[in-house]
Design a protein around this motif. Structure first.
Motif, mmCIF file in Angstrom:
data_model
loop_
_atom_site.group_PDB
_atom_site.id
_atom_site.type_symbol
_atom_site.label_atom_id
_atom_site.label_comp_id
_atom_site.label_asym_id
_atom_site.label_seq_id
_atom_site.Cartn_x
_atom_site.Cartn_y
_atom_site.Cartn_z
ATOM 1 N N ALA A 1 0.859 -1.184 0.000
ATOM 2 C CA ALA A 1 0.000 0.000 0.000
ATOM 3 C C ALA A 1 0.899 1.240 0.000
ATOM 4 N N GLN A 2 0.402 2.316 -0.598
ATOM 5 C CA GLN A 2 1.164 3.561 -0.688
ATOM 6 C C GLN A 2 0.678 4.530 0.389
ATOM 7 N N ALA A 3 1.631 5.182 1.044
ATOM 8 C CA ALA A 3 1.285 6.149 2.078
ATOM 9 C C ALA A 3 2.251 7.325 1.982
ATOM 10 N N VAL A 4 1.825 8.445 2.557
ATOM 11 C CA VAL A 4 2.659 9.647 2.561
ATOM 12 C C VAL A 4 3.026 10.007 3.995
ATOM 13 N N VAL A 5 4.192 10.643 4.127
ATOM 14 C CA VAL A 5 4.628 11.202 5.409
ATOM 15 C C VAL A 5 4.828 12.689 5.184
ATOM 16 N N ALA A 6 4.235 13.508 6.044
ATOM 17 C CA ALA A 6 4.318 14.962 5.914
ATOM 18 C C ALA A 6 5.362 15.499 6.883
ATOM 19 N N VAL A 7 6.418 16.085 6.329
ATOM 20 C CA VAL A 7 7.456 16.716 7.132
ATOM 21 C C VAL A 7 7.132 18.208 7.140
ATOM 22 N N LEU A 8 6.372 18.617 8.160
ATOM 23 C CA LEU A 8 5.851 19.991 8.208
ATOM 24 C C LEU A 8 6.840 20.913 8.890
ATOM 25 N N ARG A 9 7.324 21.898 8.134
ATOM 26 C CA ARG A 9 8.322 22.819 8.672
ATOM 27 C C ARG A 9 7.671 24.123 9.112
ATOM 28 N N ARG A 10 8.188 24.625 10.222
ATOM 29 C CA ARG A 10 7.816 25.977 10.650
ATOM 30 C C ARG A 10 8.946 26.486 11.540
ATOM 31 N N GLY A 11 9.670 27.475 11.052
ATOM 32 C CA GLY A 11 10.704 28.108 11.871
ATOM 33 C C GLY A 11 11.766 27.161 12.398
ATOM 34 N N GLY A 12 12.303 26.294 11.553
ATOM 35 C CA GLY A 12 13.387 25.416 11.990
ATOM 36 C C GLY A 12 12.933 24.216 12.811
ATOM 37 N N ARG A 13 11.639 24.021 12.901
ATOM 38 C CA ARG A 13 11.096 22.880 13.636
ATOM 39 C C ARG A 13 10.154 22.092 12.738
ATOM 40 N N VAL A 14 9.842 20.891 13.179
ATOM 41 C CA VAL A 14 8.957 20.003 12.429
ATOM 42 C C VAL A 14 7.847 19.523 13.363
ATOM 43 N N LEU A 15 6.645 19.392 12.815
ATOM 44 C CA LEU A 15 5.512 18.930 13.617
ATOM 45 C C LEU A 15 5.545 17.409 13.737
ATOM 46 N N VAL A 16 5.509 16.924 14.979
ATOM 47 C CA VAL A 16 5.321 15.493 15.211
ATOM 48 C C VAL A 16 4.101 15.305 16.097
ATOM 49 N N ILE A 17 3.477 14.153 15.940
ATOM 50 C CA ILE A 17 2.279 13.847 16.732
ATOM 51 C C ILE A 17 2.513 12.588 17.555
ATOM 52 N N ARG A 18 1.788 12.506 18.669
ATOM 53 C CA ARG A 18 1.689 11.230 19.379
ATOM 54 C C ARG A 18 0.415 10.572 18.861
ATOM 55 N N ARG A 19 0.545 9.391 18.306
ATOM 56 C CA ARG A 19 -0.591 8.728 17.675
ATOM 57 C C ARG A 19 -1.692 8.445 18.689
ATOM 58 N N GLY A 20 -2.911 8.762 18.266
ATOM 59 C CA GLY A 20 -4.053 8.682 19.175
ATOM 60 C C GLY A 20 -4.608 7.274 19.336
#
Length: 134
Positions: free
Chosen positions: A4-23
């Motif tokens: 299966a194909q999936a995407v990973v979003a490397v979200l940048r803002r001011g030298g940082r990247v958004l990471v989540i704790r999976r719910g």
């Protein structure tokens, strides 16, 4: 049956990247990781990145370029990693998919637990250069 194909979003803002704790409703609940999700039939990778980010954290993003490809540790998914710039705005979490969010530097992410080995490799080897890019 192919991967299966999936995407990973490397979200940048001011030298940082958004990471989540999976719910609680996400696979591998409790892991810290960048936003990711399955592609829908006929959807481009860039469109999938924008849709997944909006669904999970409510942000509008501009997908810029694919920067890496990997597979999940169980081999089920081929992951297409995209850098995206996050516009200003507040994160609005989907409570089933996301239990916490943080904007982190690569070094901060590498100290978080638990994380996936493949993500660790990306944050160590590729991300520092991507954050320096204009």
């Amino acid at each position: 049956m192919g991967q299966a194909q999936a995407v990973v979003a490397v979200l940048r803002r001011g030298g940082r990247v958004l990471v989540i704790r999976r719910g609680p409703e996400a696979q591998r609940s409790g892991y810290w990781a960048p936003l990711s999700g399955k592609m829908e039939p006929g959807e481009s990778q860039a469109d999938a990145v924008a849709r997944e980010v909006h669904e999970e954290v409510g942000l509008r993003v501009t997908p810029l370029s694919k920067v890496w490809e990997s597979e999940t540790d169980d081999g089920r998914f081929r992951l297409h990693w995209w850098v995206a710039d996050a516009e200003t705005g507040d994160v609005v979490m989907d409570p089933g998919e996301v239990s916490d969010v943080r904007w982190v530097t690569p070094n901060e992410f590498l100290r978080m637990e638990p994380v996936f080995e493949g993500d660790r490799e990306f944050f160590e080897r590729l991300l520092p250069d991507l954050l320096r890019a204009p």
